[in-house]
Enzyme design. Structure first.
Site, PDB file in Angstrom:
ATOM      1  N   GLN A  83       0.843  -1.193   0.000  1.00 50.01           N
ATOM      2  CA  GLN A  83       0.000   0.000   0.000  1.00 50.01           C
ATOM      3  C   GLN A  83       0.875   1.239   0.000  1.00 50.01           C
ATOM      4  O   GLN A  83       1.591   1.492   0.968  1.00 50.01           O
ATOM      5  CB  GLN A  83      -0.904   0.033   1.235  1.00 50.01           C
ATOM      6  CG  GLN A  83      -2.123  -0.874   1.153  1.00 50.01           C
ATOM      7  CD  GLN A  83      -3.037  -0.686   2.354  1.00 50.01           C
ATOM      8  OE1 GLN A  83      -2.581  -0.511   3.472  1.00 50.01           O
ATOM      9  NE2 GLN A  83      -4.325  -0.725   2.131  1.00 50.01           N
ATOM     10  N   GLY A  85       5.098   2.519   4.600  1.00 49.58           N
ATOM     11  CA  GLY A  85       5.708   1.353   5.236  1.00 49.58           C
ATOM     12  C   GLY A  85       5.018   0.031   4.985  1.00 49.58           C
ATOM     13  O   GLY A  85       5.421  -0.994   5.535  1.00 49.58           O
ATOM     14  N   HIS A  86       3.973   0.006   4.129  1.00 52.49           N
ATOM     15  CA  HIS A  86       3.224  -1.227   3.902  1.00 52.49           C
ATOM     16  C   HIS A  86       3.691  -1.902   2.620  1.00 52.49           C
ATOM     17  O   HIS A  86       3.007  -1.865   1.599  1.00 52.49           O
ATOM     18  CB  HIS A  86       1.719  -0.934   3.824  1.00 52.49           C
ATOM     19  CG  HIS A  86       1.148  -0.342   5.051  1.00 52.49           C
ATOM     20  ND1 HIS A  86      -0.139   0.174   5.123  1.00 52.49           N
ATOM     21  CD2 HIS A  86       1.662  -0.179   6.295  1.00 52.49           C
ATOM     22  CE1 HIS A  86      -0.377   0.627   6.338  1.00 52.49           C
ATOM     23  NE2 HIS A  86       0.708   0.428   7.067  1.00 52.49           N
ATOM     24  N   TYR A  87       4.856  -2.529   2.649  1.00 52.37           N
ATOM     25  CA  TYR A  87       5.413  -3.200   1.482  1.00 52.37           C
ATOM     26  C   TYR A  87       5.414  -4.696   1.772  1.00 52.37           C
ATOM     27  O   TYR A  87       5.763  -5.123   2.874  1.00 52.37           O
ATOM     28  CB  TYR A  87       6.832  -2.722   1.184  1.00 52.37           C
ATOM     29  CG  TYR A  87       7.064  -1.252   1.490  1.00 52.37           C
ATOM     30  CD1 TYR A  87       6.233  -0.278   0.958  1.00 52.37           C
ATOM     31  CD2 TYR A  87       8.086  -0.858   2.339  1.00 52.37           C
ATOM     32  CE1 TYR A  87       6.432   1.058   1.247  1.00 52.37           C
ATOM     33  CE2 TYR A  87       8.292   0.480   2.640  1.00 52.37           C
ATOM     34  CZ  TYR A  87       7.469   1.441   2.097  1.00 52.37           C
ATOM     35  OH  TYR A  87       7.659   2.759   2.402  1.00 52.37           O
TER      36      TYR A  87
END
Length: 581
Positions: free
Chosen positions: A332, A501-503
């Site tokens: 995201q 930070g949503h990888y």
């Protein structure tokens, strides 16, 4: 020459929620554990004694310094990837507790559809609904199986919330009641209800009251100071590993945590991992830490890169679409957080009080909660209004068309300072054959090891979903009574800014070793004493925030590691999986 240390039962790489849960559970079970953290052991006062927006929001002081190691990024296979150079362009947590220390706190369970997306999509709409090139797949585990792990993590973390009216069944309620409902959140909920939707309070890792978790760790109630996202919590009122699983692990006497320890390789011989090689970042000394089980529980990028550098597993090849390590990169960022901002002429809001997960949400357009028959995308996303708490620098919003300087800008900036809010769509990200991770052929880190290369581009499917979400957000903002509604613009292409930070992905779960790297215990198919835990296991990304799923998978993995240490061997029998490959 590396110094060889005494062998332990389990070595864990990374100390965020994934690694923290595993180290605590293994130490509680009596196993000898060493946890290795690349960053420092920062005290809370180092992070949060000063509520400093400039240091933490604008200069990203809690994030990884990219000068010694970063990633390279490109959109297509024929481009040359370039390094991501600044922390403004990539948020990656560092230090003890990892990114879990600076997270906002929004805590959603993912839906049954998310775990069986291929099967349920085909069953409802037919295989032709899945676009050519989309490589979604089932996880190899169902929501019903995940429920108990979600419940364990929520109780450990002290989550405050109320059930999603459209959410899946739960074996138990959240351990704490939801956070307070501010006037802005109430306005959002009232408007959503008027439109026939089903709003609820965002489940929160910012605690609504004091709480003692099942391991005896004590957490405070949130004081709504507004310094959550990109900050640590000096009150101990935010669910993070520093106030939960890390002290639980240490007090057993079975877990040693070594900070300033940068793991460079997984050591591998005769089909088994024998331990890890790491360097002390203070002294430069290299160490070999032998272990019966190696757990990679670091950030998505690190888990992938360590396996590639260690030559473990078959790297994904986009030309043949074979191989698994690096496959199905997702997450995201950018296009996945778009919506609409409303400006009000008569209504004012006080946003200076807030918390990272203080907000209202609805799931009417998440997952397969709505009919996609006549839509040009599958899946969806949650809709949120968050009251993070405005600080002075980042709260200067003006309507579109306002000049960026001069008298009109000053006038609108002052007038709308307390008269605007935003509603956004946290859309899902599907996996595609052309979005993947590998080692960069040109750029290297300070140890002369190749950097990780990200190849990622948006698709029409992404843009179609984003357009749908923006319209729904705009509809809600209008129903809230906004006088001006500014809709976000959909970007044509990914701009290489890795915010949020949503990888995820690259070491994905599944039931078929040909299309997944780990089984449903997060155990590698190729090396049965390596467990890879965290968002790197997500085959695709659901339309809500990921932390609860990372924590739940930590408990699932810990259960599997215990089984392996007692009995050995593969814990799951692989089988051919239906997929879009």
């Amino acid at each position: 020459m590396a110094t060889k240390l005494e062998k332990v039962d389990v070595v864990v790489v990374g100390t965020g929620w994934a690694g923290g849960v595993v180290m605590a559970e293994m130490a509680k079970a009596g196993y000898k554990v060493v946890a290795l953290e690349r960053g420092e052991n920062k005290e809370r006062a180092d992070y949060t004694g000063v509520k400093d927006e400039l240091r933490f929001t604008n200069r990203f002081e809690m994030m990884q310094n990219l000068s010694s190691e970063t990633i390279t990024s490109r959109n297509t296979l024929d481009q040359i990837a370039l390094p991501v150079r600044t922390r403004q362009e990539m948020m990656a947590g560092t230090n003890l507790g990892g990114g879990s220390v600076h997270w906002a706190g929004a805590t959603y369970r993912w839906k049954p559809y998310d775990f069986e997306i291929y099967t349920q999509t085909v069953d409802r709409y037919g295989k032709e609904k899945i676009p050519e090139g989309m490589t979604i797949q089932d996880w190899g585990i169902t929501y019903a199986e995940m429920d108990k792990y979600y419940d364990r993590w929520e109780k450990t973390a002290g989550i405050s919330g109320e059930p999603d009216p459209l959410g899946p069944e739960r074996s138990d309620d959240y351990p704490n009641p939801p956070m307070k409902e501010s006037p802005a959140i109430r306005l959002f909920k009232d408007a959503a209800k008027k439109l026939g939707y089903h709003p609820y309070q965002v489940p929160s890792g910012n605690l609504s009251q004091g709480y003692t978790n099942p391991d005896g760790e004590v957490m405070s109630g949130c004081v709504y100071c507004a310094y959550c996202t990109q900050y640590g919590c000096d009150f101990g009122a935010k669910s993070d590993p520093l106030v939960t699983v890390i002290p639980t692990a240490v007090k057993t006497g079975n877990c040693e945590i070594r900070t300033n320890s940068n793991v460079r390789r997984v050591l591998y011989k005769g089909g088994k991992a024998t331990g890890v090689l790491y360097v002390d970042t203070i002294t430069g000394q290299e160490y070999e830490q032998p272990a019966d089980v190696v757990v990679l529980a670091a950030f998505t990028f690190t888990n992938n890169r360590l396996l590639m550098l260690s030559e473990i597993g078959q790297p994904y090849n986009p030309s043949t679409r074979k191989g698994v390590i690096g496959r199905n990169y997702n997450g995201q960022f950018g296009i996945t957080f778009l919506g609409a901002r409303g400006f009000f002429n008569e209504r004012k809001f006080n946003f200076y009080a807030g918390a990272g997960a203080l907000g209202g949400a609805l799931s009417d357009f998440a997952g397969d909660n709505f009919d996609h028959t006549n839509l040009d995308f599958i899946n969806g996303g949650g809709i949120e209004l968050r009251q993070y708490g405005d600080a002075a620098i980042a709260s200067n919003h003006v309507p579109k068309g306002t000049p960026q300087w001069g008298p009109e800008f000053k006038k609108n900036s002052i007038y709308y300072a307390h008269r605007n809010l935003v509603v956004w769509y946290t859309m899902a990200t599907m996996a595609w054959w052309h979005n993947y991770l590998d080692l960069d052929p040109t750029y290297k880190d300070e140890f002369n090891d190749p950097l990780l290369r990200v190849t990622y581009k948006y698709t029409d499917h992404d843009r179609n979903m984003a357009k749908f979400g923006i319209e729904k957000c705009s509809e809600i903002v209008e129903a809230m009574g906004a006088d001006i509604v500014d809709k976000d613009t959909i970007p044509h292409e990914f701009d290489h800014v890795y915010q949020g930070g949503h990888y995820a992905g690259g070491v994905i779960m599944g039931s078929d070793p040909a299309t997944s790297a780990v089984n449903n215990y997060l155990q590698m198919w190729d090396v049965d004493n390596i467990f890879v835990v965290g968002a790197s296991a997500f085959p695709q990304f659901a339309g809500h925030h990921p932390t609860a799923t990372v924590g739940a998978l930590g408990y699932r993995a810990a259960e599997g590691i215990d089984k392996y240490l007692k009995n050995g061997g593969q814990l799951v029998v692989g089988r051919q999986q239906k997929s879009t490959v």
